[in-house]
Enzyme design. Structure first.
Site, PDB file in Angstrom:
ATOM      1  N   GLY A   3       0.857  -1.069   0.032  1.00 11.32           N
ATOM      2  CA  GLY A   3       0.127   0.008   0.010  1.00 11.32           C
ATOM      3  C   GLY A   3       0.791   1.376  -0.131  1.00 11.32           C
ATOM      4  O   GLY A   3       2.234   1.160   0.074  1.00 11.32           O
ATOM      5  N   GLU A   4       0.123   2.393  -0.106  1.00 10.76           N
ATOM      6  CA  GLU A   4       0.715   3.510  -0.148  1.00 10.76           C
ATOM      7  C   GLU A   4       1.348   4.148   1.176  1.00 10.76           C
ATOM      8  O   GLU A   4       1.040   3.920   2.274  1.00 10.76           O
ATOM      9  CB  GLU A   4      -0.384   4.814  -0.483  1.00 10.76           C
ATOM     10  CG  GLU A   4       0.330   6.293  -0.451  1.00 10.76           C
ATOM     11  CD  GLU A   4      -1.030   7.311  -0.614  1.00 10.76           C
ATOM     12  OE1 GLU A   4      -0.565   8.304  -1.302  1.00 10.76           O
ATOM     13  OE2 GLU A   4      -1.714   7.206   0.088  1.00 10.76           O
ATOM     14  N   GLY A   5       2.613   4.479   1.133  1.00 14.84           N
ATOM     15  CA  GLY A   5       3.517   5.040   2.125  1.00 14.84           C
ATOM     16  C   GLY A   5       3.748   3.812   3.152  1.00 14.84           C
ATOM     17  O   GLY A   5       3.953   4.193   4.154  1.00 14.84           O
ATOM     18  N   SER A   9      -2.453   2.112  -5.212  1.00 17.26           N
ATOM     19  CA  SER A   9      -1.830   1.906  -3.682  1.00 17.26           C
ATOM     20  C   SER A   9      -2.721   2.782  -2.949  1.00 17.26           C
ATOM     21  O   SER A   9      -2.966   4.056  -3.362  1.00 17.26           O
ATOM     22  CB  SER A   9      -0.715   2.241  -3.868  1.00 17.26           C
ATOM     23  OG  SER A   9       0.194   2.065  -2.814  1.00 17.26           O
TER      24      SER A   9
END
Length: 330
Positions: free
Chosen positions: A59-61, A208
């Site tokens: 996922g994002e970050g 994401s």
């Protein structure tokens, strides 16, 4: 760490030349701890490799974690000592590619012969090294970093901790019979960003997200149906009870029982139907074998940059130059 495996209820049975197996690793980071989060990612990659995955997405970050403190601790207060302390810690845990922070993941990708797509907080030395960018890295099965895409526009409170990116990473990658591309979070709502990937032949799209079915449930089938592509939405999870109380102001941040990130990872086919519907509120590894023949079937009546496009009327220009505030001529 052993993750629950989630598979399609009606698995596809493609021909070998049309098949690619993907794994979406819906995991929690060791929040704001870069090296410990890499260890958690590595464990998920190892498990995905055992399941035959050729691409593992996060996922994002996720590396080292999404800045949930901003909305929960008055992040917009100007000259706040607390916010400065949070930012300094976040920056310190950011990913410095030149320093070799991604080498463990590169080596693992090469050893297992699979590609990786993941969100990270990039501490970009080409922009001075003191701003973080919400970047997506793509590492190929040979362990090479093929793209680092910096999120074009941070969303809402994210602008308090991330800088705006550029078009340099708007690229696609060969993955078996497929052509894979990726965007961060609300970039997936940007029609022109999507079109930039479609125009390069994308037919497997990784979206994401930090974590939440409110983001993935409605948009993922749209991404799939519009692009006539497989759409893979991958998110993280985060329980405040797992946050290190030594972080600045963490005692107040961790009050309450609701999850900061609820997951919502899912996969939709090129007809817009669910292959795996959103998986919520727990860590899991979503594993599916995709069939490129399904893409070809759906392109029969709509191809967004092929027979159903009008480049004589509508065209998109994309600047993929990495942006900088200084240029030296020696």
């Amino acid at each position: 760490m052993t993750l629950e495996i989630v598979r399609p209820q009606s698995p596809l049975t493609p021909r070998e030349e049309d098949a690619v197996t993907v794994a979406l690793a819906q995991i929690a980071p060791a929040w704001l701890k870069r090296e410990d989060t890499i260890d958690r990612m590595a464990a998920a990659i190892m498990q995905a490799a055992d399941e035959g995955a050729q691409l593992v997405a996060f996922g994002e970050g996720l590396l080292p974690g999404y800045p949930f403190w901003v909305e929960k601790t008055g992040g917009a207060v100007f000259e706040s000592d607390l916010q400065k302390e949070w930012y300094a810690h976040y920056l310190n845990q950011g990913v410095d590619i030149e320093r070799g922070d991604l080498v463990p993941l590169q080596e693992l990708a090469k050893a297992k012969g699979l590609a990786l797509s993941f969100g990270m907080m990039e501490r970009a030395n080409d922009r001075g090294g003191h701003t973080l960018y919400a970047s997506m890295a793509y590492i190929d099965a040979g362990g090479e970093i093929r793209a680092v895409h910096r999120k074009l526009q941070p969303t809402y409170e994210e602008r308090l901790v991330w800088g705006p990116g550029d078009g340099h990473g708007l690229r696609v990658h060969e993955l078996g019979a497929f052509t894979a591309g990726a965007l961060n979070c609300w970039e997936n709502w940007m029609p022109l960003a999507r079109a930039a990937l479609y125009g390069q032949g994308e037919d497997l799209h990784v979206a994401s997200w930090p974590g939440g079915p409110q983001n993935t449930e409605s948009l993922t089938p749209v991404l799939a149906r519009e692009g006539r592509s497989y759409a893979l939405s991958v998110s993280g999870v985060l329980d405040p009870k797992t946050i290190d109380l030594n972080l600045p102001g963490a005692d107040k941040l961790c009050e309450g029982d609701s999850l900061f990130a609820r997951g919502g990872s899912c996969i939709a086919g090129p007809d817009g139907q669910w292959l795996i519907p959103p998986v919520n509120d727990r860590e899991a590894l979503l594993v599916a074998t995709l069939d490129h023949a399904e893409v070809r079937r759906e392109r029969q009546n709509f191809d967004p940059v092929g027979h159903y496009s009008r480049p004589d009327v509508l065209q998109l220009r994309v600047n993929r130059e990495r942006q900088s505030t200084v240029r030296f001529e020696d």
